[in-house]
Scaffold this motif. Structure first.
Motif, short mmCIF file in Angstrom:
data_model
loop_
_atom_site.label_atom_id
_atom_site.label_comp_id
_atom_site.label_asym_id
_atom_site.label_seq_id
_atom_site.Cartn_x
_atom_site.Cartn_y
_atom_site.Cartn_z
N GLU A 13 0.83 -1.21 0.00
CA GLU A 13 0.00 0.00 0.00
C GLU A 13 0.87 1.26 0.00
OE1 GLU A 13 -2.51 -0.59 3.42
OE2 GLU A 13 -3.82 -1.98 2.35
N ARG A 14 1.93 1.25 0.80
CA ARG A 14 2.80 2.43 0.86
C ARG A 14 3.55 2.65 -0.45
NH1 ARG A 14 5.28 2.68 6.99
NH2 ARG A 14 3.26 2.63 8.06
N VAL A 15 3.96 1.56 -1.09
CA VAL A 15 4.64 1.69 -2.38
C VAL A 15 3.65 2.14 -3.45
CG1 VAL A 15 5.88 0.44 -4.19
CG2 VAL A 15 6.50 0.11 -1.80
N ASP A 16 2.43 1.61 -3.41
CA ASP A 16 1.39 2.05 -4.35
C ASP A 16 1.14 3.55 -4.20
OD1 ASP A 16 1.04 -0.48 -5.41
OD2 ASP A 16 -0.72 -0.95 -4.19
N LYS A 17 1.13 4.03 -2.97
CA LYS A 17 0.93 5.47 -2.72
C LYS A 17 2.08 6.27 -3.32
CE LYS A 17 -0.68 9.10 -0.15
NZ LYS A 17 -0.39 10.20 -1.02
N ARG A 18 3.31 5.79 -3.14
CA ARG A 18 4.47 6.46 -3.75
C ARG A 18 4.32 6.54 -5.26
NH1 ARG A 18 9.79 3.60 -1.11
NH2 ARG A 18 9.43 4.22 1.04
N ILE A 19 3.95 5.41 -5.86
CA ILE A 19 3.79 5.36 -7.32
C ILE A 19 2.73 6.36 -7.76
CG2 ILE A 19 2.95 3.92 -9.24
CD1 ILE A 19 4.38 1.53 -7.82
N ALA A 65 10.20 3.26 -7.53
CA ALA A 65 9.03 2.77 -6.80
C ALA A 65 8.42 1.57 -7.51
CB ALA A 65 8.01 3.90 -6.63
N LYS A 66 8.39 1.61 -8.84
CA LYS A 66 7.87 0.46 -9.59
C LYS A 66 8.75 -0.77 -9.41
CE LYS A 66 5.35 2.95 -13.20
NZ LYS A 66 5.31 3.31 -14.63
N LYS A 67 10.07 -0.57 -9.35
CA LYS A 67 10.99 -1.69 -9.10
C LYS A 67 10.77 -2.25 -7.70
CE LYS A 67 14.64 -0.09 -12.18
NZ LYS A 67 15.90 0.64 -12.25
N THR A 68 10.52 -1.38 -6.74
CA THR A 68 10.24 -1.82 -5.37
C THR A 68 8.97 -2.66 -5.34
OG1 THR A 68 11.34 0.11 -4.42
CG2 THR A 68 9.79 -1.05 -3.00
N LYS A 69 7.95 -2.23 -6.06
CA LYS A 69 6.69 -2.97 -6.13
C LYS A 69 6.93 -4.36 -6.72
CE LYS A 69 2.13 -3.28 -6.20
NZ LYS A 69 1.35 -3.38 -4.99
N ILE A 99 11.80 -8.11 6.98
CA ILE A 99 12.77 -8.07 5.89
C ILE A 99 12.00 -7.99 4.57
CG2 ILE A 99 14.78 -9.17 4.85
CD1 ILE A 99 15.13 -8.39 7.84
N SER A 100 11.98 -6.79 3.99
CA SER A 100 11.20 -6.56 2.78
C SER A 100 11.83 -5.45 1.96
CB SER A 100 9.76 -6.21 3.16
OG SER A 100 9.73 -5.14 4.09
N THR A 101 11.43 -4.23 2.23
CA THR A 101 11.98 -3.06 1.56
C THR A 101 12.03 -1.92 2.57
OG1 THR A 101 11.82 -1.66 -0.41
CG2 THR A 101 9.75 -2.20 0.70
N SER A 102 12.79 -0.92 2.29
CA SER A 102 12.99 0.17 3.25
C SER A 102 11.76 1.07 3.31
CB SER A 102 14.23 0.98 2.87
OG SER A 102 15.37 0.17 2.94
N ILE A 103 10.83 0.68 4.15
CA ILE A 103 9.60 1.45 4.36
C ILE A 103 9.69 2.18 5.71
CG2 ILE A 103 7.11 1.24 4.79
CD1 ILE A 103 7.71 0.77 1.89
#
Length: 148
Positions: A13-19, A65-69, A99-103
């Motif tokens: 959700e946070r990455v989608d918001k960034r995108i 952000a798309k790469k993170t998604k 352990i995922s991505t830097s959120i």
């Protein structure tokens, strides 16, 4: 829904918001460039140059952000491991990590988790470590108490 599934959903959700935010910013900049070009007959390109730089910067952020998604889609929340891997919840004597991505900080069900990347400095210290492993980071001694 398990804690792992909830954490992954929050990260997505946070990455989608960034995108979404970056797409909106890119569109606004494009509109500004178009209106700047239409109203600019004297050949003053200083405003357009800054806008083009902003556009390039935001396109880079959007692509990141798309790469993170895409990276998050590699996390399988049903995998259990005896060692820290991508998607692990790592409980330590100091704090808990996902352990995922830097959120960053995620508050969930009266608990606090720090979503970090495998490539982050602390992620590098955690990856492939089993329970009861210890390491030091920023003058704190961490001991892994549980891996979920």
């Amino acid at each position: 829904m398990t804690t792992k599934q909830k954490l992954l959903q929050i990260c997505n959700e946070r990455v989608d918001k960034r995108i979404s935010d970056y797409k909106e910013e890119v569109n606004l900049i494009k509109e500004s460039i178009e209106s700047n070009d239409k109203g600019n007959s004297e050949g003053d390109d200083s405003g357009s140059g800054k806008l083009l730089n902003d556009l390039e910067k935001n396109m880079t952020y959007l692509n990141d952000a798309k790469k993170t998604k895409e990276y998050l889609s590699n996390i399988k929340s049903n995998i259990v491991s005896q060692e820290v891997i991508l998607g692990s919840i790592v409980k330590t004597n100091v704090m808990d990590f996902y352990i995922s991505t830097s959120i960053g900080k995620i508050e969930l069900d009266d608990a606090v988790f720090y979503a970090i990347s495998v490539n982050s400095p602390i992620g590098q210290l955690l990856i492939n470590k089993p329970v009861n492993s210890s390491f030091e980071f920023n003058q704190n001694k961490y001991t892994i108490t549980e891996i979920i």
